[in-house]
Scaffold this active site. Structure first.
Site, PDB file in Angstrom:
ATOM      1  N   HIS A 127      22.907 -28.248  -0.538  1.00 49.74           N
ATOM      2  CA  HIS A 127      22.605 -29.063   0.645  1.00 49.74           C
ATOM      3  C   HIS A 127      21.374 -28.452   1.330  1.00 49.74           C
ATOM      4  O   HIS A 127      21.167 -27.234   1.251  1.00 49.74           O
ATOM      5  CB  HIS A 127      23.812 -28.984   1.575  1.00 49.74           C
ATOM      6  N   ASP A 204      28.828 -21.541   0.737  1.00 46.28           N
ATOM      7  CA  ASP A 204      28.811 -22.670   1.658  1.00 46.28           C
ATOM      8  C   ASP A 204      30.093 -23.451   1.396  1.00 46.28           C
ATOM      9  O   ASP A 204      30.218 -24.141   0.385  1.00 46.28           O
ATOM     10  CB  ASP A 204      27.557 -23.507   1.381  1.00 46.28           C
ATOM     11  N   GLN A 207      32.327 -28.141   1.919  1.00 46.93           N
ATOM     12  CA  GLN A 207      33.096 -29.153   1.172  1.00 46.93           C
ATOM     13  C   GLN A 207      34.293 -28.562   0.446  1.00 46.93           C
ATOM     14  O   GLN A 207      34.913 -29.250  -0.371  1.00 46.93           O
ATOM     15  CB  GLN A 207      32.192 -29.873   0.162  1.00 46.93           C
ATOM     16  N   CYS A 368      21.254 -35.254   1.908  1.00 50.89           N
ATOM     17  CA  CYS A 368      20.664 -33.948   2.239  1.00 50.89           C
ATOM     18  C   CYS A 368      20.572 -33.032   1.029  1.00 50.89           C
ATOM     19  O   CYS A 368      20.729 -31.811   1.139  1.00 50.89           O
ATOM     20  CB  CYS A 368      21.428 -33.239   3.360  1.00 50.89           C
TER      21      CYS A 368
HETATM   22  N1  PMP Z   1      26.605 -27.770   3.274  1.00 45.19           N
HETATM   23  C1  PMP Z   1      27.266 -28.763   2.673  1.00 45.19           C
HETATM   24  C2  PMP Z   1      27.708 -28.597   1.249  1.00 45.19           C
HETATM   25  C3  PMP Z   1      27.528 -29.934   3.376  1.00 45.19           C
HETATM   26  O1  PMP Z   1      28.197 -30.934   2.790  1.00 45.19           O
HETATM   27  C4  PMP Z   1      27.117 -30.048   4.724  1.00 45.19           C
HETATM   28  C5  PMP Z   1      27.346 -31.316   5.524  1.00 45.19           C
HETATM   29  N2  PMP Z   1      27.000 -32.485   4.864  1.00 45.19           N
HETATM   30  C6  PMP Z   1      26.448 -28.977   5.308  1.00 45.19           C
HETATM   31  C7  PMP Z   1      26.217 -27.852   4.551  1.00 45.19           C
HETATM   32  C8  PMP Z   1      25.998 -28.996   6.727  1.00 45.19           C
HETATM   33  O2  PMP Z   1      27.109 -29.093   7.563  1.00 45.19           O
HETATM   34  P1  PMP Z   1      26.925 -29.367   9.141  1.00 45.19           P
HETATM   35  O3  PMP Z   1      26.041 -30.569   9.227  1.00 45.19           O
HETATM   36  O4  PMP Z   1      28.308 -29.621   9.625  1.00 45.19           O
HETATM   37  O5  PMP Z   1      26.308 -28.159   9.718  1.00 45.19           O
END
Ligand code: PMP
Length: 410
Positions: A127, A204, A207, A368
């Site tokens: 991401h 991270d 998910q 993203c």
């Molecule tokens: N990492 C991953 C794998 C995600 O899916 C997301 C959210 N789509 C994020 C980071 C960022 O999370 P947040 O927008 O809640 O900070």
């Protein structure tokens, strides 16, 4: 209906008031759970209760409300600790979310341990939140960002990872589960390999926390980060878990109130863990709400939830076979809760718009993960992502709607 007999999805759905509504005169089918999850009444009630009965700034009050809520906030930390099985509750830092947590580590770890010529390893399926902070750090320190490639199933190439490690490698940052493909990455192997070279690993967990059991001691990851809002908790709260030995050594990322021990104009000493990393008034409502969500999950059982979601993914994947010209992105055997796809000749955005008119919420676009989309040579996908409250009936509705989309555009 769930096909896991011990799992009562219809009673779970009753706990989520938002799911009962109609969108465009159709019963809502919410399949955008990788973006954010809905909240059970228990979490909504807890937040309501704070603002109606308990609100007060924490950690510095002499009065009843402040002391009471400070205790609740620290209880929330303990709930998170036990949910991820951290060794110490002071290894749990409350943040605003995954993005905040990764930025905090990239800045703070980077400040202490990254020098010119050092290397940071990430992967092709990250991401943006697990790419850009490292990119910025690399620029700031004249370090190098190395990217482990993936195969066409959406799996990280472990051989390439192994070859990429060098004496200059200082940290590895990788997602536990891919938000765009659903791949469950072999993080056990990645951590084991990195640790053979004494390199710390950040996972991270945005998910993974909501889909499978996470035990940070068993994983032996050095950092694990997640967002409250993706695990049925409130928006704007999150967690940074870090092993004590790292957090002790790392400098604060933000400074101000709460994180200090003593301030004079001659200089400042920092507070102990975890407060050193919690400058300013924390989002205590978010933290307590997130802990309430974790309690809710614990009540239902994360293994039962994972089993239900696995059933949904298998069922949905099979149903997609009934739609001509569909391509699924992310075809690893180790996968959970995400179905990313395109229908030949139909733009993902058009598919999403038509599904919306039928009451079905999915996400379209690059999610993203632009570099990942580049790997597949596409701009984006349609992503249906499942949560503990979704049903096979909803997947049938998705399948029928996609067949209509296909007819409309052909
Ligand atoms: N990492 C991953 C794998 C995600 O899916 C997301 C959210 N789509 C994020 C980071 C960022 O999370 P947040 O927008 O809640 O900070």
């Amino acid at each position: 209906m769930s096909h896991n007999v011990s799992y009562d999805v219809s009673s779970i759905r009753k706990d989520f008031p938002i799911l009962g509504q109609y969108v465009h005169n159709k019963p809502l089918v919410y399949l955008d759970n990788a973006a954010t999850t809905q909240k059970p009444q228990q979490v909504i009630d807890r937040i309501h209760q704070i603002y109606t009965k308990e609100n007060s700034n924490i950690h510095r009050g002499v009065h009843y409300l402040s002391n009471k809520l400070t205790e609740e906030y620290e209880n929330a930390r303990e709930t998170v600790r036990s949910f991820i099985n951290a060794r110490h509750s002071h290894e749990v830092v409350f943040t605003n979310g995954t993005t905040h947590s990764i930025n905090a580590v990239a800045y703070s770890f980077g400040e202490k341990y990254i020098a010119e010529g050092d290397e940071i390893i990430i992967t092709e399926l990250e991401h943006h939140a697990n790419i850009v902070p490292w990119q910025v750090l690399a620029e700031r320190k004249q370090a190098r960002l190395k990217v482990v490639p993936i195969n066409d199933q959406g799996e990280i190439l472990l051989d390439a990872f192994q070859r990429m490690i060098s004496p200059k490698t200082k940290i590895v940052a990788v997602s536990h589960i891919s938000n765009s493909l659903g791949t469950i990455n072999d993080v056990e192997k990645i951590i084991e390999t990195a640790h053979q070279h004494n390199i710390p690993v950040l996972l991270d967990g945005a998910q993974s926390i909501q889909h499978q059991e996470v035990d940070v001691q068993q994983l032996d990851c050095d950092f694990y980060v997640f967002s409250g809002h993706k695990v049925y908790g409130p928006n704007g709260s999150g967690v940074l878990y870090g092993k004590e030995k790292w957090l002790e050594e790392m400098p604060p990322y933000q400074t101000g109130g709460e994180m200090i021990q003593k301030v004079t104009f001659a200089g400042t000493t920092y507070n102990e863990l975890p407060f050193k990393f919690e400058a300013g008034t924390p989002n205590y409502v978010g933290a307590i709400g997130t802990a309430e969500a974790l309690k809710y999950i614990r009540e239902k059982g994360i293994r039962a939830i994972a089993g239900h979601e696995e059933d949904l993914l298998h069922y949905a994947t099979a149903q997609m076979g009934e739609i001509p010209d569909i391509t699924i992105y992310g075809t690893s055997n180790r996968k959970i809760s995400v179905l990313s796809f395109l229908i030949k000749g139909i733009h993902h955005y058009d598919t999403g718009m038509v599904l919306d008119k039928m009451g079905i919420a999915v996400r379209t676009g690059h999610h993203c993960t632009e570099p990942l989309m580049n790997h597949f040579g596409i701009e984006g996908t349609v992503r249906a992502s499942f949560a503990m409250y979704n049903t096979r009936d909803e997947i049938d509705r998705l399948r029928d709607a996609l067949i209509k989309v296909k007819q409309m555009f052909s």
